[in-house]
Design a protein around this motif. Structure first.
Motif, PDB file in Angstrom:
ATOM      1  N   GLN A   3      22.375 -27.547  -8.491  1.00 60.03           N
ATOM      2  CA  GLN A   3      23.352 -26.612  -7.933  1.00 60.03           C
ATOM      3  C   GLN A   3      23.146 -25.197  -8.445  1.00 60.03           C
ATOM      4  N   GLU A   4      22.751 -25.062  -9.719  1.00 58.75           N
ATOM      5  CA  GLU A   4      22.551 -23.702 -10.253  1.00 58.75           C
ATOM      6  C   GLU A   4      21.409 -22.987  -9.539  1.00 58.75           C
ATOM      7  N   GLU A   5      20.379 -23.737  -9.122  1.00 63.75           N
ATOM      8  CA  GLU A   5      19.287 -23.130  -8.360  1.00 63.75           C
ATOM      9  C   GLU A   5      19.755 -22.722  -6.971  1.00 63.75           C
ATOM     10  N   LEU A   6      20.560 -23.566  -6.347  1.00 67.86           N
ATOM     11  CA  LEU A   6      21.093 -23.230  -5.030  1.00 67.86           C
ATOM     12  C   LEU A   6      22.014 -22.014  -5.116  1.00 67.86           C
ATOM     13  N   ASP A   7      22.826 -21.956  -6.181  1.00 70.23           N
ATOM     14  CA  ASP A   7      23.710 -20.802  -6.353  1.00 70.23           C
ATOM     15  C   ASP A   7      22.906 -19.527  -6.541  1.00 70.23           C
ATOM     16  N   GLU A   8      21.824 -19.635  -7.323  1.00 71.45           N
ATOM     17  CA  GLU A   8      20.983 -18.462  -7.549  1.00 71.45           C
ATOM     18  C   GLU A   8      20.322 -18.017  -6.249  1.00 71.45           C
ATOM     19  N   SER A   9      19.872 -18.989  -5.455  1.00 72.05           N
ATOM     20  CA  SER A   9      19.275 -18.651  -4.164  1.00 72.05           C
ATOM     21  C   SER A   9      20.292 -17.983  -3.244  1.00 72.05           C
ATOM     22  N   SER A  10      21.542 -18.437  -3.308  1.00 68.58           N
ATOM     23  CA  SER A  10      22.583 -17.834  -2.482  1.00 68.58           C
ATOM     24  C   SER A  10      22.856 -16.399  -2.899  1.00 68.58           C
ATOM     25  N   ARG A  11      22.853 -16.141  -4.229  1.00 61.25           N
ATOM     26  CA  ARG A  11      23.035 -14.769  -4.698  1.00 61.25           C
ATOM     27  C   ARG A  11      21.868 -13.893  -4.270  1.00 61.25           C
ATOM     28  N   ALA A  12      20.649 -14.449  -4.351  1.00 59.67           N
ATOM     29  CA  ALA A  12      19.481 -13.694  -3.900  1.00 59.67           C
ATOM     30  C   ALA A  12      19.568 -13.405  -2.408  1.00 59.67           C
ATOM     31  N   ALA A  13      20.041 -14.392  -1.636  1.00 64.80           N
ATOM     32  CA  ALA A  13      20.184 -14.197  -0.193  1.00 64.80           C
ATOM     33  C   ALA A  13      21.197 -13.107   0.113  1.00 64.80           C
ATOM     34  N   ALA A  14      22.251 -13.023  -0.705  1.00 66.47           N
ATOM     35  CA  ALA A  14      23.238 -11.967  -0.503  1.00 66.47           C
ATOM     36  C   ALA A  14      22.599 -10.597  -0.709  1.00 66.47           C
ATOM     37  N   LEU A  15      21.740 -10.486  -1.712  1.00 64.26           N
ATOM     38  CA  LEU A  15      21.026  -9.221  -1.920  1.00 64.26           C
ATOM     39  C   LEU A  15      20.007  -8.969  -0.815  1.00 64.26           C
ATOM     40  N   GLU A  16      19.446 -10.041  -0.266  1.00 64.80           N
ATOM     41  CA  GLU A  16      18.463  -9.878   0.808  1.00 64.80           C
ATOM     42  C   GLU A  16      19.065  -9.131   1.987  1.00 64.80           C
ATOM     43  N   ALA A  17      20.348  -9.353   2.238  1.00 64.34           N
ATOM     44  CA  ALA A  17      21.019  -8.644   3.328  1.00 64.34           C
ATOM     45  C   ALA A  17      21.118  -7.153   3.048  1.00 64.34           C
ATOM     46  N   VAL A  18      21.037  -6.777   1.763  1.00 71.45           N
ATOM     47  CA  VAL A  18      21.097  -5.366   1.384  1.00 71.45           C
ATOM     48  C   VAL A  18      19.712  -4.726   1.431  1.00 71.45           C
ATOM     49  N   VAL A  19      18.676  -5.481   1.061  1.00 68.21           N
ATOM     50  CA  VAL A  19      17.336  -4.890   0.963  1.00 68.21           C
ATOM     51  C   VAL A  19      16.627  -4.809   2.313  1.00 68.21           C
ATOM     52  N   ASP A  20      17.019  -5.641   3.269  1.00 63.42           N
ATOM     53  CA  ASP A  20      16.419  -5.560   4.601  1.00 63.42           C
ATOM     54  C   ASP A  20      17.164  -4.496   5.405  1.00 63.42           C
ATOM     55  N   LEU A  21      16.576  -3.303   5.480  1.00 60.91           N
ATOM     56  CA  LEU A  21      17.289  -2.142   6.010  1.00 60.91           C
ATOM     57  C   LEU A  21      17.059  -1.898   7.492  1.00 60.91           C
ATOM     58  N   HIS A  22      15.905  -2.295   8.000  1.00 65.28           N
ATOM     59  CA  HIS A  22      15.542  -1.919   9.369  1.00 65.28           C
ATOM     60  C   HIS A  22      14.969  -3.102  10.131  1.00 65.28           C
ATOM     61  N   THR A  23      15.118  -3.047  11.419  1.00 64.19           N
ATOM     62  CA  THR A  23      14.273  -3.788  12.344  1.00 64.19           C
ATOM     63  C   THR A  23      13.683  -2.750  13.291  1.00 64.19           C
ATOM     64  N   PHE A  24      12.641  -3.142  14.039  1.00 64.48           N
ATOM     65  CA  PHE A  24      11.904  -2.143  14.799  1.00 64.48           C
ATOM     66  C   PHE A  24      11.690  -2.552  16.251  1.00 64.48           C
ATOM     67  N   GLU A  25      11.958  -1.610  17.138  1.00 60.74           N
ATOM     68  CA  GLU A  25      11.472  -1.713  18.500  1.00 60.74           C
ATOM     69  C   GLU A  25      10.036  -1.191  18.498  1.00 60.74           C
ATOM     70  N   PRO A  26       9.076  -1.898  19.107  1.00 65.18           N
ATOM     71  CA  PRO A  26       7.677  -1.469  19.027  1.00 65.18           C
ATOM     72  C   PRO A  26       7.453  -0.012  19.411  1.00 65.18           C
ATOM     73  N   ARG A  27       8.081   0.455  20.483  1.00 62.77           N
ATOM     74  CA  ARG A  27       7.868   1.851  20.894  1.00 62.77           C
ATOM     75  C   ARG A  27       8.420   2.832  19.877  1.00 62.77           C
ATOM     76  N   GLU A  28       9.564   2.504  19.282  1.00 64.02           N
ATOM     77  CA  GLU A  28      10.160   3.399  18.291  1.00 64.02           C
ATOM     78  C   GLU A  28       9.322   3.454  17.027  1.00 64.02           C
ATOM     79  N   LEU A  29       8.742   2.331  16.634  1.00 61.33           N
ATOM     80  CA  LEU A  29       7.867   2.317  15.468  1.00 61.33           C
ATOM     81  C   LEU A  29       6.630   3.173  15.715  1.00 61.33           C
TER      82      LEU A  29
END
Length: 332
Positions: free
Chosen positions: A222-248
């Motif tokens: 469970q502690e590993e799953l909890d740590e992964s969940s905390r990391a996933a919460a930060l992942e939502a912060v670090v992924d800043l952009h998605t790209f449309e091919p023409r805009e990129l």
């Protein structure tokens, strides 16, 4: 590992590079939700030592072929090898080190905002016997002189950078005239929607199914799953952009690049790959046999072939998950 000695900014042993922080405090995590660059450091330091296993990264023929395939998809007509290459947002060095093994570049430099990732990338380079130096660095202010590199590469990095246009201007600054950049693994806007949803659903069903007594041995502590969940919460912060091919493509041209091209890839392969990767992250690694890993890799290859030969003809390019972009610094 060999480092250059004639340019102080490329010395990989500089003492002013910060140390990794593999275990963030609750206070640091809370602060990271208000500071995207702190979030980048904490999340990637957190992931550094396990990142290769999490994403099934290797430095053998499997990933050498993958890296070279991404490069050749947009820059196959180049005379190789490049003399000196830089990987921006290097992570564990996956893209550059495998490209060097594939004969794309002779020597390399790696940079990342995460000290933990730079440490692992340099260790991987040393283990492979590759000539690589490294620095902890912000992509919006690359610590190398003008006209230093023949090639700049990155994999899944642009979507982490707050000011992508500024980073691309920095890339062009450190490239020699006529030098090329190649960035692969950037999420498209549509692709990111279905990939995230598939990952979330797979995580939910796997972590709940493994609570059943018959499947308890497939459950991570469970502690590993909890740590992964905390990391996933930060992942939502670090992924800043998605790209449309023409805009990129437009971003790169506005930064000053010429010969700009964008290709997208992985549709069926992404629909398969994201649940598989999430499942692998949710169960104990000892449960994943060599046969399983071979199955998932061969299935991904077959679906990638389907994408290239069939899906590309009927699915709009913006629906594919990954974007690859290349461009050239004008001569003179």
């Amino acid at each position: 590992m060999t480092t250059t000695s004639n340019e102080p900014t490329t010395d990989a042993s500089r003492v002013d590079d910060p140390a990794p922080r593999p275990r963030a405090t609750a206070e640091e995590v809370a602060a990271a939700f208000e500071d995207t660059k702190l979030a980048q450091v904490l999340y990637h330091d957190w992931e550094a030592e396990t990142y290769d296993d999490k994403w099934s990264i290797s430095y053998d023929e499997r990933c050498i072929a993958y890296a070279r395939g991404r490069f050749d998809a947009v820059a196959s007509d180049q005379t190789l090898p490049y003399e000196r290459a830089l990987e921006l947002g290097c992570g564990t060095g996956f893209f550059l080190l495998n490209l060097m093994q594939a004969g794309v570049a002779k020597t390399g430099s790696v940079t990342d905002l995460s000290p933990g990732m730079v440490k692992v990338a340099l260790r991987n380079a040393e283990n492979l016997g590759l000539t690589v130096d490294g620095r902890v660095a912000d992509a919006e202010g690359i610590p190398y002189e003008d006209d230093t590199f023949d090639l700049v590469v990155g994999h899944a990095v642009l979507h982490h950078i707050p000011d992508v246009g500024q980073a691309l201007r920095e890339v062009l600054r450190v490239l020699k005239p006529g030098g090329r950049f190649v960035f692969a693994g950037e999420p498209t806007t549509v692709g990111n929607i279905y990939a995230r949803r598939l990952g979330q659903l797979t995580w939910y069903f796997t972590t709940n199914a493994t609570k059943l007594p018959a499947l308890r041995s497939w459950r991570r502590p469970q502690e590993e799953l909890d740590e992964s969940s905390r990391a996933a919460a930060l992942e939502a912060v670090v992924d800043l952009h998605t790209f449309e091919p023409r805009e990129l493509q437009k971003l790169a041209r506005e930064a000053g690049a010429i010969e700009v091209g964008v290709k997208t890839e992985e549709f069926a392969a992404a629909l398969f790959g994201w649940p598989i990767r999430t499942f692998e992250a949710a169960v104990p690694p000892e449960k994943l046999s060599l046969q399983w890993r071979l199955f998932s890799y061969q299935a991904w290859k077959k679906l990638s072939w389907l994408d290239e030969t069939v899906m590309r003809r009927i699915i709009p390019r913006g629906f594919f998950y990954n974007a690859i972009i290349t461009g050239v610094k004008p001569a003179g």
